[in-house]
Design a protein around this motif. Structure first.
Motif, PDB file in Angstrom:
ATOM      1  N   ASP A  26       1.080  -1.089   0.150  1.00  0.00           N
ATOM      2  CA  ASP A  26       0.098  -0.014  -0.100  1.00  0.00           C
ATOM      3  C   ASP A  26       0.871   1.222   0.080  1.00  0.00           C
ATOM      4  N   LEU A  27       1.013   1.851  -1.264  1.00  0.00           N
ATOM      5  CA  LEU A  27       1.734   3.073  -1.217  1.00  0.00           C
ATOM      6  C   LEU A  27       1.443   4.242  -0.437  1.00  0.00           C
ATOM      7  N   ALA A  28       0.175   4.107  -0.028  1.00  0.00           N
ATOM      8  CA  ALA A  28      -0.639   5.228   0.888  1.00  0.00           C
ATOM      9  C   ALA A  28      -0.136   5.067   2.142  1.00  0.00           C
ATOM     10  N   SER A  29       0.677   4.143   2.693  1.00  0.00           N
ATOM     11  CA  SER A  29       1.134   3.846   3.886  1.00  0.00           C
ATOM     12  C   SER A  29       2.653   3.832   4.049  1.00  0.00           C
ATOM     13  N   ASN A  53       4.710   3.014 -11.023  1.00  0.00           N
ATOM     14  CA  ASN A  53       3.328   3.160 -11.900  1.00  0.00           C
ATOM     15  C   ASN A  53       2.163   3.581 -11.057  1.00  0.00           C
ATOM     16  N   ALA A  54       2.209   3.103  -9.899  1.00  0.00           N
ATOM     17  CA  ALA A  54       0.656   3.071  -9.282  1.00  0.00           C
ATOM     18  C   ALA A  54       0.293   4.548  -9.291  1.00  0.00           C
ATOM     19  N   GLY A  55      -0.829   4.898  -9.158  1.00  0.00           N
ATOM     20  CA  GLY A  55      -1.572   6.279  -8.986  1.00  0.00           C
ATOM     21  C   GLY A  55      -2.766   6.035  -8.648  1.00  0.00           C
ATOM     22  N   ILE A  56      -3.399   7.269  -8.276  1.00  0.00           N
ATOM     23  CA  ILE A  56      -4.837   7.659  -8.156  1.00  0.00           C
ATOM     24  C   ILE A  56      -5.227   9.043  -8.523  1.00  0.00           C
ATOM     25  N   MET A  57      -6.456   9.217  -9.063  1.00  0.00           N
ATOM     26  CA  MET A  57      -6.665  10.674  -9.325  1.00  0.00           C
ATOM     27  C   MET A  57      -8.090  11.129  -8.758  1.00  0.00           C
ATOM     28  N   GLU A  77       1.008  11.268  -1.532  1.00  0.00           N
ATOM     29  CA  GLU A  77       1.730  10.248  -0.763  1.00  0.00           C
ATOM     30  C   GLU A  77       1.444   8.780  -1.704  1.00  0.00           C
ATOM     31  N   THR A  78       0.366   8.494  -2.491  1.00  0.00           N
ATOM     32  CA  THR A  78       0.241   7.402  -3.227  1.00  0.00           C
ATOM     33  C   THR A  78       1.172   7.798  -4.460  1.00  0.00           C
ATOM     34  N   ASN A  79       0.837   8.763  -5.196  1.00  0.00           N
ATOM     35  CA  ASN A  79       1.315   8.985  -6.592  1.00  0.00           C
ATOM     36  C   ASN A  79       3.004   9.039  -6.481  1.00  0.00           C
ATOM     37  N   THR A 107       4.647   9.553 -14.905  1.00  0.00           N
ATOM     38  CA  THR A 107       4.051  10.819 -14.739  1.00  0.00           C
ATOM     39  C   THR A 107       2.739  10.853 -15.733  1.00  0.00           C
ATOM     40  N   SER A 108       2.652  12.208 -15.996  1.00  0.00           N
ATOM     41  CA  SER A 108       1.725  12.615 -16.959  1.00  0.00           C
ATOM     42  C   SER A 108       2.046  13.716 -17.762  1.00  0.00           C
ATOM     43  N   ALA A 109       1.267  14.253 -18.766  1.00  0.00           N
ATOM     44  CA  ALA A 109       1.517  15.277 -19.393  1.00  0.00           C
ATOM     45  C   ALA A 109       1.034  16.614 -18.562  1.00  0.00           C
ATOM     46  N   LEU A 135      -4.048  19.122  -6.866  1.00  0.00           N
ATOM     47  CA  LEU A 135      -3.390  17.998  -6.288  1.00  0.00           C
ATOM     48  C   LEU A 135      -2.587  17.052  -7.200  1.00  0.00           C
ATOM     49  N   TYR A 136      -3.523  16.554  -7.966  1.00  0.00           N
ATOM     50  CA  TYR A 136      -3.078  15.620  -8.976  1.00  0.00           C
ATOM     51  C   TYR A 136      -1.930  16.086  -9.812  1.00  0.00           C
ATOM     52  N   TYR A 137      -2.231  17.270 -10.374  1.00  0.00           N
ATOM     53  CA  TYR A 137      -1.174  17.794 -10.957  1.00  0.00           C
ATOM     54  C   TYR A 137       0.076  18.033 -10.328  1.00  0.00           C
ATOM     55  N   SER A 139       1.193  16.128  -7.809  1.00  0.00           N
ATOM     56  CA  SER A 139       1.771  14.939  -7.581  1.00  0.00           C
ATOM     57  C   SER A 139       2.373  14.245  -8.878  1.00  0.00           C
ATOM     58  N   LYS A 140       2.042  14.756 -10.179  1.00  0.00           N
ATOM     59  CA  LYS A 140       2.595  14.333 -11.362  1.00  0.00           C
ATOM     60  C   LYS A 140       3.885  15.108 -11.507  1.00  0.00           C
ATOM     61  N   LEU A 141       3.929  16.350 -11.190  1.00  0.00           N
ATOM     62  CA  LEU A 141       5.025  17.201 -11.158  1.00  0.00           C
ATOM     63  C   LEU A 141       6.340  16.597 -10.274  1.00  0.00           C
ATOM     64  N   GLY A 168       0.261   8.569 -22.111  1.00  0.00           N
ATOM     65  CA  GLY A 168      -0.754   9.195 -22.953  1.00  0.00           C
ATOM     66  C   GLY A 168      -2.008   9.070 -22.133  1.00  0.00           C
ATOM     67  N   VAL A 169      -3.272   9.317 -22.956  1.00  0.00           N
ATOM     68  CA  VAL A 169      -4.450   9.338 -22.365  1.00  0.00           C
ATOM     69  C   VAL A 169      -4.962   7.492 -22.593  1.00  0.00           C
ATOM     70  N   VAL A 170      -5.170   6.960 -21.459  1.00  0.00           N
ATOM     71  CA  VAL A 170      -5.421   5.671 -21.407  1.00  0.00           C
ATOM     72  C   VAL A 170      -6.673   5.150 -20.801  1.00  0.00           C
ATOM     73  N   HIS A 171      -7.307   4.151 -21.563  1.00  0.00           N
ATOM     74  CA  HIS A 171      -8.579   3.704 -20.945  1.00  0.00           C
ATOM     75  C   HIS A 171      -8.519   2.763 -19.768  1.00  0.00           C
ATOM     76  N   THR A 172      -8.377   3.338 -18.480  1.00  0.00           N
ATOM     77  CA  THR A 172      -8.060   2.619 -17.279  1.00  0.00           C
ATOM     78  C   THR A 172      -9.193   2.976 -16.235  1.00  0.00           C
ATOM     79  N   ASN A 173      -8.693   2.483 -15.019  1.00  0.00           N
ATOM     80  CA  ASN A 173      -9.866   2.537 -13.780  1.00  0.00           C
ATOM     81  C   ASN A 173      -9.009   3.962 -12.873  1.00  0.00           C
ATOM     82  N   ASP A 175      -9.661   6.801 -12.332  1.00  0.00           N
ATOM     83  CA  ASP A 175     -10.433   7.710 -11.270  1.00  0.00           C
ATOM     84  C   ASP A 175     -11.468   6.814 -10.408  1.00  0.00           C
ATOM     85  N   ARG A 176     -11.013   5.560 -10.020  1.00  0.00           N
ATOM     86  CA  ARG A 176     -12.021   4.725  -9.378  1.00  0.00           C
ATOM     87  C   ARG A 176     -12.302   5.288  -7.860  1.00  0.00           C
ATOM     88  N   TYR A 177     -11.294   6.259  -7.293  1.00  0.00           N
ATOM     89  CA  TYR A 177     -11.529   6.567  -6.099  1.00  0.00           C
ATOM     90  C   TYR A 177     -12.387   7.967  -5.912  1.00  0.00           C
TER      91      TYR A 177
HETATM   92  N1  LIG Z   1      -4.829   6.710 -17.467  1.00  0.00           N
HETATM   93  C1  LIG Z   1      -4.565   7.824 -18.083  1.00  0.00           C
HETATM   94  O1  LIG Z   1      -4.973   8.223 -19.002  1.00  0.00           O
HETATM   95  C2  LIG Z   1      -3.278   8.244 -17.543  1.00  0.00           C
HETATM   96  C3  LIG Z   1      -2.611   9.498 -18.128  1.00  0.00           C
HETATM   97  C4  LIG Z   1      -1.437  10.032 -17.474  1.00  0.00           C
HETATM   98  C5  LIG Z   1      -0.772   9.175 -16.559  1.00  0.00           C
HETATM   99  N2  LIG Z   1      -1.304   8.345 -15.843  1.00  0.00           N
HETATM  100  C6  LIG Z   1      -0.629   7.551 -14.864  1.00  0.00           C
HETATM  101  O2  LIG Z   1      -0.551   6.229 -15.252  1.00  0.00           O
HETATM  102  C7  LIG Z   1      -0.267   5.407 -14.081  1.00  0.00           C
HETATM  103  C8  LIG Z   1      -1.267   4.194 -13.944  1.00  0.00           C
HETATM  104  O3  LIG Z   1      -2.522   4.867 -13.842  1.00  0.00           O
HETATM  105  P1  LIG Z   1      -3.472   3.859 -14.681  1.00  0.00           P
HETATM  106  O4  LIG Z   1      -4.270   4.760 -15.616  1.00  0.00           O
HETATM  107  O5  LIG Z   1      -3.339   2.556 -15.371  1.00  0.00           O
HETATM  108  O6  LIG Z   1      -4.721   3.635 -13.393  1.00  0.00           O
HETATM  109  P2  LIG Z   1      -5.342   2.348 -13.040  1.00  0.00           P
HETATM  110  O7  LIG Z   1      -5.725   1.386 -13.832  1.00  0.00           O
HETATM  111  O8  LIG Z   1      -6.193   2.745 -11.552  1.00  0.00           O
HETATM  112  O9  LIG Z   1      -4.160   1.804 -12.018  1.00  0.00           O
HETATM  113  C9  LIG Z   1      -3.456   2.332 -11.165  1.00  0.00           C
HETATM  114  C10 LIG Z   1      -2.705   1.397 -10.367  1.00  0.00           C
HETATM  115  O10 LIG Z   1      -2.269   1.994  -9.061  1.00  0.00           O
HETATM  116  C11 LIG Z   1      -2.586   1.087  -8.138  1.00  0.00           C
HETATM  117  N3  LIG Z   1      -2.567   1.634  -6.800  1.00  0.00           N
HETATM  118  C12 LIG Z   1      -3.442   2.633  -6.378  1.00  0.00           C
HETATM  119  N4  LIG Z   1      -3.323   3.098  -5.261  1.00  0.00           N
HETATM  120  C13 LIG Z   1      -2.323   2.334  -4.791  1.00  0.00           C
HETATM  121  C14 LIG Z   1      -1.816   2.065  -3.385  1.00  0.00           C
HETATM  122  N5  LIG Z   1      -2.166   2.937  -2.370  1.00  0.00           N
HETATM  123  N6  LIG Z   1      -0.602   1.185  -3.118  1.00  0.00           N
HETATM  124  C15 LIG Z   1      -0.282   0.444  -4.364  1.00  0.00           C
HETATM  125  N7  LIG Z   1      -0.807   0.432  -5.496  1.00  0.00           N
HETATM  126  C16 LIG Z   1      -1.770   1.370  -5.601  1.00  0.00           C
HETATM  127  C17 LIG Z   1      -3.749   0.306  -8.485  1.00  0.00           C
HETATM  128  O11 LIG Z   1      -3.415  -1.052  -7.570  1.00  0.00           O
HETATM  129  P3  LIG Z   1      -5.235  -1.738  -7.345  1.00  0.00           P
HETATM  130  O12 LIG Z   1      -5.727  -2.326  -8.525  1.00  0.00           O
HETATM  131  O13 LIG Z   1      -4.591  -2.735  -6.491  1.00  0.00           O
HETATM  132  O14 LIG Z   1      -5.945  -0.504  -6.759  1.00  0.00           O
HETATM  133  C18 LIG Z   1      -3.743   0.047  -9.918  1.00  0.00           C
HETATM  134  O15 LIG Z   1      -2.795  -1.023 -10.198  1.00  0.00           O
HETATM  135  C19 LIG Z   1      -0.597   6.307 -12.940  1.00  0.00           C
HETATM  136  O16 LIG Z   1       0.683   6.832 -12.188  1.00  0.00           O
HETATM  137  C20 LIG Z   1      -1.177   7.746 -13.389  1.00  0.00           C
HETATM  138  O17 LIG Z   1      -1.076   8.802 -12.787  1.00  0.00           O
HETATM  139  C21 LIG Z   1      -2.548   7.731 -16.484  1.00  0.00           C
END
Ligand SMILES: NC(=O)c1ccc[n+]([C@@H]2O[C@H](COP(=O)([O-])OP(=O)(O)OC[C@H]3O[C@@H](n4cnc5c(N)ncnc54)[C@H](OP(=O)(O)O)[C@@H]3O)[C@@H](O)[C@H]2O)c1
Length: 272
Positions: A26-29, A53-57, A77-79, A107-109, A135-137, A139-141, A168-173, A175-177
């Protein structure tokens, strides 16, 4: 961990290898990061590549509290801060090979829009959506500043490389939080055009893979990449003085020296 095991199983089959394991982090701990580093130090004496790589938005209640258990702003803390600590606690394993260990920060653009005031990393004058976005910007800086400061460390010259990338802009999760999934909504609205304007996760991972495996990059360090291409030196796109100040503040915030001693002590005890 269930999703992690499922992914690991798919990789084992695709790679025809049993050497794929899942470990909890848990990167937030900061304690979780320290315990993870202790476990990895015991299990994995050498590390070739570390991808941060891990990140939240824009995390929001009730899905996530603004502050972590350590009292830091959650995106910072997480990013960033968790990765700062993890990288430093694994440094011995990254520097003990024939080739420099590769550290890759995702990081991110959006870093370009980020700002950091080390006296106010909570951005207390802002509110609501604007605050979460800034705050997201921030963390990426911080990911770019971390890359820059680490790549300039004299004592680590030729022992590690450290680069960062925009996936890049990627179809992922991502913003799940967030309880208002604006990103998900935009994905839904743009769904018919999605394949033209967004990368798949496999495509989004390509620059991380390129930086991890490309033989000609074994000595490349302090660079920012996009779409598997070199864009600029981090020293040209960030304030190096701020990068050094953030490094010193992060050492203090994470109590790095104390945690490093504790990790090294546990490793010696484990070996004896
Ligand atoms: N998607 C985009 O368009 C985009 C654009 C620019 C930059 N990014 C960057 O790309 C990176 C990956 O993001 P993603 O888009 O692939 O999002 P994602 O699908 O939500 O993946 C994020 C990953 O981070 C992990 N994570 C979140 N909180 C964590 C914590 N406290 N401890 C450990 N792991 C944690 C998640 O693990 P769990 O699955 O276990 O929660 C997940 O594997 C991030 O750094 C993001 O800022 C993404």
């Amino acid at each position: 961990m269930g999703r992690c095991e499922k992914a690991a199983k798919e990789i084992r089959i695709a790679a025809k290898s049993q050497h794929v394991v899942c470990r909890f982090l848990d990167l937030a701990s900061l304690d979780s990061v320290t315990n993870f580093a202790k476990m990895i130090n015991q299990e994995l004496p050498h590390i070739d590549v570390l991808i941060n790589n891990a990140g939240i938005m824009k995390p929001r209640p009730p899905k996530a509290t603004p502050l972590t258990e350590d009292g830091f702003e959650r995106q910072l803390e997480t990013n960033y801060l968790g990765h700062f600590l993890l990288t430093n606690l694994l440094m011995d394993n990254l520097t003990n090979g024939e080739q420099p260990g590769r550290i890759i920060n995702v990081t991110s653009a959006a870093y370009e829009r980020g700002s950091i005031d080390l006296e106010d990393v909570e951005k207390s004058s802002l509110e609501g959506e604007e605050k979460l976005t800034e705050l997201y910007y921030q963390s990426k800086l911080a990911n770019v500043l971390f890359t820059d400061a680490l790549s300039r460390k004299e004592e680590l010259k030729n022992r590690i490389t450290c680069n960062c990338l925009n996936p890049g802009v990627v179809h992922t999760n991502i913003d799940r939080y967030s309880s208002i999934p604006l990103y998900a909504l935009s994905v839904y609205l743009y769904k018919p055009f999605q394949w033209f304007i967004m990368k798949t996760p496999l495509q989004g991972a390509q620059t991380s893979l390129y930086l991890s495996t490309e033989p000609t990059l074994s000595k490349t360090t302090g660079r920012y990449f996009d779409d598997c291409e070199f864009v600029s030196k981090t020293s040209e796109i960030c304030d190096c003085e701020l990068a050094d100040k953030l490094w010193e503040a992060s050492k203090m915030w994470t109590r790095l020296d104390e945690r490093h001693t504790s990790v090294s002590h546990d490793l010696r005890e484990g070996k004896s």
